[in-house]
Design a protein around this motif. Structure first.
Motif: not given
Length: 242
Positions: A49-53, A172-174, A183-187, A221-226
């Motif tokens: 739950r707390w793994r966030r981008d 890796l992220a977990l 960790v932030g995944w840049v796509s 909460d995920p940043e994009l949701e927030r």
């Protein structure tokens, strides 16, 4: 957050004969299988739950030994045919980092142009990468012609090589989150240009570019949701039965 009693160990060993319990593999790991109790399961759920981008980082240094440990844990992920196709590139050179950031800015401008009205305005306000702040840049590639695995399991679905790498990225992220790192995944990058900037072999397919560092803030909460971009889908939208 979930708080659990520590009156009993989170991970125990199954009942095995003493001689068996003492057996270890070549790397010194206990070969007796673990049994994970309810407290551990609750903490694991909290970790998910707390793994966030993460896009907002402090600039504090992260020791390379920590990154090496995270990569080692990432490679415990399953891979098709045990092909282990993941390849990690720690981007330390300042000029290469600058080139990646410039590539992101160009791609992000192009992406913004595909939206209109309020949606475009919202997109423009979003922070979509922490490339300038994160102390660690880690590019992740898939070797599309690995010698390991001998082609097992991917004749009809060669894309499972890349899927295997994605599983390693999640590992890796977990693992990073469990150590307090973000960790932030840049796509929003051009795969061909990133491969050229980093001068990797031609058979390596770009999968992800990771920003790693200590998060500036913590949110469940995920940043994009927030920030109003997209809410989490209900279970009924993702689980189907036939």
């Amino acid at each position: 957050m979930v708080f659990c009693s520590r009156s009993r160990p989170l991970v125990t060993r199954q009942s095995v004969p003493p001689a068996e319990a003492r057996k270890q593999d070549a790397e010194g790991h206990d070969t007796a299988p673990p049994r994970f109790d309810e407290d551990f399961a609750a903490l694991l759920t909290a970790l998910f739950r707390w793994r966030r981008d993460v896009r907002r980082f402090r600039r504090d240094r992260v020791d390379i030994s920590v990154i090496e440990e995270l990569v080692a844990l990432a490679t415990l992920a399953p891979s098709v045919g045990h092909s282990q196709p993941w390849r990690f590139v720690c981007v330390e050179d300042g000029e290469r980092r600058k080139a990646v950031i410039n590539n992101f800015n160009r791609c992000n401008t192009a992406a913004l142009s595909t939206y209109e009205g309020e949606e475009a305005a919202l997109y423009a306000r979003l922070k979509l990468a922490g490339l300038c702040e994160a102390p660690v840049h880690l590019a992740v590639f898939c070797d599309r012609a690995p010698s390991a695995g001998h082609g097992l399991g991917r004749l009809t679905m060669p894309e499972t090589l890349a899927y295997s790498v994605v599983g390693a990225v999640q590992n890796l992220a977990l693992a990073a989150r469990a150590r307090g790192l973000g960790v932030g995944w840049v796509s929003i990058l051009d795969p061909g240009e990133i491969a050229a900037i980093l001068e990797v072999p031609s058979e390596w397919q770009f999968v992800s570019y990771l920003c790693i560092g200590w998060p500036e803030e913590e949110h469940l909460d995920p940043e994009l949701e927030r920030h109003g971009w997209q809410n989490r889908l209900p279970q009924s939208a993702v689980l189907h039965r036939r």
